[in-house]
Scaffold this motif. Structure first.
Motif, PDB file in Angstrom:
ATOM      1  N   UNK A  30       0.908  -1.042  -0.103  1.00  0.00           N
ATOM      2  CA  UNK A  30       0.160  -0.010   0.091  1.00  0.00           C
ATOM      3  C   UNK A  30       0.874   1.165   0.250  1.00  0.00           C
ATOM      4  N   UNK A  31       0.817   2.572  -0.321  1.00  0.00           N
ATOM      5  CA  UNK A  31       1.189   3.599  -0.708  1.00  0.00           C
ATOM      6  C   UNK A  31       0.333   4.548   0.143  1.00  0.00           C
ATOM      7  N   UNK A  32       1.340   4.944   1.135  1.00  0.00           N
ATOM      8  CA  UNK A  32       0.334   5.918   1.811  1.00  0.00           C
ATOM      9  C   UNK A  32       0.510   7.286   1.071  1.00  0.00           C
ATOM     10  N   UNK A  33      -0.872   7.785   2.004  1.00  0.00           N
ATOM     11  CA  UNK A  33      -1.591   9.146   1.497  1.00  0.00           C
ATOM     12  C   UNK A  33       0.042  10.131   1.975  1.00  0.00           C
ATOM     13  N   UNK A  34       0.807  10.232   3.202  1.00  0.00           N
ATOM     14  CA  UNK A  34       2.073  11.341   2.820  1.00  0.00           C
ATOM     15  C   UNK A  34       3.213  10.773   1.973  1.00  0.00           C
ATOM     16  N   UNK A  36       2.722  10.155  -0.445  1.00  0.00           N
ATOM     17  CA  UNK A  36       2.015  10.325  -2.050  1.00  0.00           C
ATOM     18  C   UNK A  36       1.765  11.742  -2.014  1.00  0.00           C
ATOM     19  N   UNK A  37       1.999  12.858  -1.064  1.00  0.00           N
ATOM     20  CA  UNK A  37       1.950  14.316  -0.723  1.00  0.00           C
ATOM     21  C   UNK A  37       3.008  14.605  -0.643  1.00  0.00           C
ATOM     22  N   UNK A  38       4.119  13.597  -0.122  1.00  0.00           N
ATOM     23  CA  UNK A  38       5.641  14.078  -0.571  1.00  0.00           C
ATOM     24  C   UNK A  38       6.637  14.131  -1.793  1.00  0.00           C
ATOM     25  N   UNK A  39       5.369  13.139  -2.746  1.00  0.00           N
ATOM     26  CA  UNK A  39       5.939  13.288  -3.785  1.00  0.00           C
ATOM     27  C   UNK A  39       5.235  14.230  -4.831  1.00  0.00           C
ATOM     28  N   UNK A  40       4.295  14.747  -4.493  1.00  0.00           N
ATOM     29  CA  UNK A  40       3.629  15.526  -5.365  1.00  0.00           C
ATOM     30  C   UNK A  40       3.676  16.744  -5.151  1.00  0.00           C
ATOM     31  N   UNK A  41       4.530  16.801  -3.411  1.00  0.00           N
ATOM     32  CA  UNK A  41       5.239  18.186  -3.463  1.00  0.00           C
ATOM     33  C   UNK A  41       6.711  18.417  -3.389  1.00  0.00           C
ATOM     34  N   UNK A  42       7.370  17.851  -4.198  1.00  0.00           N
ATOM     35  CA  UNK A  42       8.031  17.650  -4.592  1.00  0.00           C
ATOM     36  C   UNK A  42       8.620  17.874  -6.669  1.00  0.00           C
ATOM     37  N   UNK A  43       7.082  17.896  -6.459  1.00  0.00           N
ATOM     38  CA  UNK A  43       7.447  17.876  -7.944  1.00  0.00           C
ATOM     39  C   UNK A  43       6.913  20.052  -7.700  1.00  0.00           C
ATOM     40  N   UNK A  44       5.759  19.502  -7.068  1.00  0.00           N
ATOM     41  CA  UNK A  44       5.628  21.624  -7.459  1.00  0.00           C
ATOM     42  C   UNK A  44       6.610  22.063  -7.081  1.00  0.00           C
ATOM     43  N   UNK A  45       6.800  21.678  -5.625  1.00  0.00           N
ATOM     44  CA  UNK A  45       8.703  23.089  -5.572  1.00  0.00           C
ATOM     45  C   UNK A  45       9.627  23.012  -6.412  1.00  0.00           C
ATOM     46  N   UNK A  46       9.291  21.473  -7.118  1.00  0.00           N
ATOM     47  CA  UNK A  46      10.386  21.887  -8.743  1.00  0.00           C
ATOM     48  C   UNK A  46       9.674  22.937  -9.920  1.00  0.00           C
ATOM     49  N   UNK A  47       8.748  22.962  -9.521  1.00  0.00           N
ATOM     50  CA  UNK A  47       8.041  23.303 -10.660  1.00  0.00           C
ATOM     51  C   UNK A  47       8.259  25.121 -10.462  1.00  0.00           C
ATOM     52  N   UNK A  48       7.947  25.154  -9.233  1.00  0.00           N
ATOM     53  CA  UNK A  48       8.082  26.372  -8.808  1.00  0.00           C
ATOM     54  C   UNK A  48       9.327  27.111  -8.722  1.00  0.00           C
ATOM     55  N   UNK A  49      11.106  26.240  -9.144  1.00  0.00           N
ATOM     56  CA  UNK A  49      11.347  26.916  -8.717  1.00  0.00           C
ATOM     57  C   UNK A  49      12.245  26.760 -10.494  1.00  0.00           C
TER      58      UNK A  49
END
Length: 130
Positions: A30-34, A36-49
């Protein structure tokens, strides 16, 4: 006659090879919500930079320092998720309107750090630590 015997031998060898292939067991979890959120936040952070680096004033400052925007974007793509998050946090803490110089300084420091670690070779006055 020789062709049919060779064809039979090749077919037999191929069949034996198929049976000899060992397959590795698959593991599912099982993949936890945390996670998934950490992975998505990493993508958002990289896109912002990347978006920050594409701003015209930042591009001009980097070009004055001798760093091409493409090289800077390549280096950002090589950064770890933690480094990107830390850099975005520093950029967010800068006061509004006064962030251009500080942003360029932070990018310069990151480039110097990457040069010192031997990841890049931009500045000739920095010797990598080996």
């Amino acid at each position: 006659m020789m062709k049919s015997g060779l064809r039979t031998l090749v077919t037999l060898a191929a069949t034996l090879l198929l049976f000899a292939i060992v397959t590795s067991p698959l593991h599912a979890s099982m993949v936890g919500t945390g996670e998934l959120l950490a992975s998505e936040q990493a993508h958002v952070d990289r896109a912002t930079l990347m978006q920050t680096l594409s701003r015209e004033d930042i591009r001009e400052q980097m070009e004055r320092m001798g760093v091409s925007p493409e090289a800077a974007q390549e280096r950002v793509s090589r950064m770890t998720d933690a480094e990107v998050a830390e850099l975005n946090q520093r950029l967010a803490e800068l006061p509004a309107g006064a962030g251009v110089v500080e942003t360029v300084l932070i990018i310069f420091l990151i480039l110097v750090l990457l040069d010192a670690l031997g990841v890049t070779d931009i500045f000739s006055f920095i010797r990598p630590v080996r």
